[in-house]
Write a protein that holds these residues in place. Structure first.
Motif, PDB file in Angstrom:
ATOM      1  N   VAL A  28      10.983  87.802 -30.769  1.00  0.00           N
ATOM      2  CA  VAL A  28      12.287  87.429 -31.479  1.00  0.00           C
ATOM      3  C   VAL A  28      13.299  88.509 -31.179  1.00  0.00           C
ATOM      4  O   VAL A  28      13.000  89.652 -31.843  1.00  0.00           O
ATOM      5  N   GLU A  32      19.076  87.064 -30.532  1.00  0.00           N
ATOM      6  CA  GLU A  32      18.707  85.672 -30.858  1.00  0.00           C
ATOM      7  C   GLU A  32      18.962  85.511 -32.512  1.00  0.00           C
ATOM      8  O   GLU A  32      19.180  84.471 -32.946  1.00  0.00           O
ATOM      9  N   LYS A 131      16.836  76.951 -38.501  1.00  0.00           N
ATOM     10  CA  LYS A 131      17.335  78.140 -37.848  1.00  0.00           C
ATOM     11  C   LYS A 131      16.026  78.645 -37.452  1.00  0.00           C
ATOM     12  O   LYS A 131      15.679  79.067 -36.121  1.00  0.00           O
ATOM     13  N   GLY A 134      13.856  76.991 -35.054  1.00  0.00           N
ATOM     14  CA  GLY A 134      14.318  77.014 -33.535  1.00  0.00           C
ATOM     15  C   GLY A 134      13.886  78.232 -33.103  1.00  0.00           C
ATOM     16  O   GLY A 134      13.463  78.573 -31.871  1.00  0.00           O
ATOM     17  N   LEU A 135      13.984  79.580 -33.766  1.00  0.00           N
ATOM     18  CA  LEU A 135      13.447  80.825 -33.181  1.00  0.00           C
ATOM     19  C   LEU A 135      12.117  80.794 -32.991  1.00  0.00           C
ATOM     20  O   LEU A 135      11.351  81.313 -32.233  1.00  0.00           O
ATOM     21  N   ARG A 137      10.141  78.108 -32.153  1.00  0.00           N
ATOM     22  CA  ARG A 137       9.826  77.329 -31.071  1.00  0.00           C
ATOM     23  C   ARG A 137      10.082  78.190 -29.818  1.00  0.00           C
ATOM     24  O   ARG A 137       9.238  78.213 -28.642  1.00  0.00           O
ATOM     25  N   GLN A 138      11.246  79.179 -29.679  1.00  0.00           N
ATOM     26  CA  GLN A 138      11.489  80.070 -28.666  1.00  0.00           C
ATOM     27  C   GLN A 138      10.311  81.044 -28.631  1.00  0.00           C
ATOM     28  O   GLN A 138       9.807  81.583 -27.493  1.00  0.00           O
ATOM     29  N   ALA A 139       9.862  81.645 -29.703  1.00  0.00           N
ATOM     30  CA  ALA A 139       8.796  82.591 -29.639  1.00  0.00           C
ATOM     31  C   ALA A 139       7.667  82.159 -28.985  1.00  0.00           C
ATOM     32  O   ALA A 139       6.774  82.846 -28.645  1.00  0.00           O
ATOM     33  N   ASN A 141       7.159  79.849 -26.855  1.00  0.00           N
ATOM     34  CA  ASN A 141       7.256  79.832 -25.502  1.00  0.00           C
ATOM     35  C   ASN A 141       6.807  81.095 -24.894  1.00  0.00           C
ATOM     36  O   ASN A 141       6.337  81.223 -23.797  1.00  0.00           O
ATOM     37  N   LYS A 142       7.340  82.204 -25.786  1.00  0.00           N
ATOM     38  CA  LYS A 142       6.823  83.656 -25.208  1.00  0.00           C
ATOM     39  C   LYS A 142       5.641  83.796 -25.288  1.00  0.00           C
ATOM     40  O   LYS A 142       5.105  84.327 -24.463  1.00  0.00           O
TER      41      LYS A 142
END
Length: 302
Positions: A28, A32, A131, A134-135, A137-139, A141-142
């Protein structure tokens, strides 16, 4: 919940078989976080397991733990990252938790790895958990795209003989069938009870069943033995009486990468070797206390 009160619990999240990526901050970014919460932040802690972002009252912690053992990860997630709200479509299991206006937290487990993001301070947001989700879910993927870290054995560490009493006291408590423990910090209070292999916790004025807290204790003992939690300057500070029990007072300095350092006093029963009271002060000025009793412990009303 304030960081000082979280420390006794969250510092148990690493074990001798936990490894992590080069930096938890890679999951993160500050950009972001600013996009999500509308406030710039700066990195204050950057380790493999923990990344702290802070500025103007806003504090966000990102944790990444790789247990390299899926069963250990399952137990660790259940014990240390429990949440009331289940999140779908994230890893093998995921949840979110809101604790009043103090903290929002989201956590997930994917196989043997755990990711968690918590927010404290800043402006209160009704959609704060969304919020963070959402962060996360992005993490996630990483995490999926990251290379598998190399497993490296951690060398055994030699614990100072004078500090072995701290470990022995922890092991003695672990063997007890019952106890009632109260932890206080920054005006907040956390109670926990163990009664014949059942665990209960009270963090917001209401008792509820808790996961097996003995796992966290075993992790902490392992961290002290392997040097993840470094203990130095252990020395006797005299005797006292606590709750009718004669105790010896042991002071020591503790330090754990990413979680901070501080000074501690531990009150250990002279006859039974059990810990009855502890006082801690971090190098940043935070204080906490913990008391434990082992007799006349009864199950709380749920």
């Amino acid at each position: 919940m304030k960081q000082a009160l979280l420390f006794p619990l969250l510092c148990l999240a690493t074990t001798t078989q936990v490894y992590a990526a080069e930096s938890a901050c890679s999951f993160v970014s500050a950009a972001e976080l600013q996009a999500a919460f509308g406030q710039p932040v700066e990195i204050s802690t950057d380790t493999a397991e923990i990344c702290d972002y802070e500025k103007e009252g806003l504090s966000v912690r990102v944790m990444h733990l790789d247990y390299h053992d899926e069963e250990a990860a399952k137990q660790g997630f259940k014990t240390l990252f429990a949440g009331k709200n289940k999140l779908e479509g994230l890893g093998d299991e995921a949840n979110s938790q809101r604790q009043g206006r103090e903290m929002d937290k989201v956590s997930m487990r994917q196989g043997q790895e755990v990711l968690s993001i918590s927010k404290m301070g800043g402006d209160y947001m009704d959609d704060g958990l969304q919020k963070l989700e959402g962060l996360l879910r992005q993490a996630a993927n990483k995490l999926t795209n990251a290379a598998t870290p190399t497993t490296t054995a951690i060398p055994a560490m030699t614990v100072d003989t004078a500090c072995e009493a701290v470990i022995k006291a922890s092991e003695a408590k672990l063997a007890q069938a019952t106890w009632h423990m109260i932890t206080e910090a920054d005006g907040l209070k956390l109670e926990a009870i163990k009664l014949n292999d059942q665990f209960f916790m009270n963090a917001e004025g209401k008792w509820q069943p808790a996961p097996d807290l003995s796992h966290a204790e075993r992790v902490a003992i392992g961290m002290m033995k392997d040097g993840t939690i470094k203990m130095t300057d252990c020395k006797a500070e005299g005797s006292d009486t606590f709750d009718g029990v004669e105790v010896m007072i042991l002071s020591y300095h503790s330090d754990m990468a990413g979680m901070g350092a501080g000074t501690n006093q531990l009150y250990i029963g002279k006859a039974d070797g059990l810990p009855y009271k502890s006082l801690a002060k971090t190098d940043k000025g935070g204080t906490s206390s913990q008391t434990i009793r082992y007799k006349e412990v009864v199950a709380p009303q749920l």
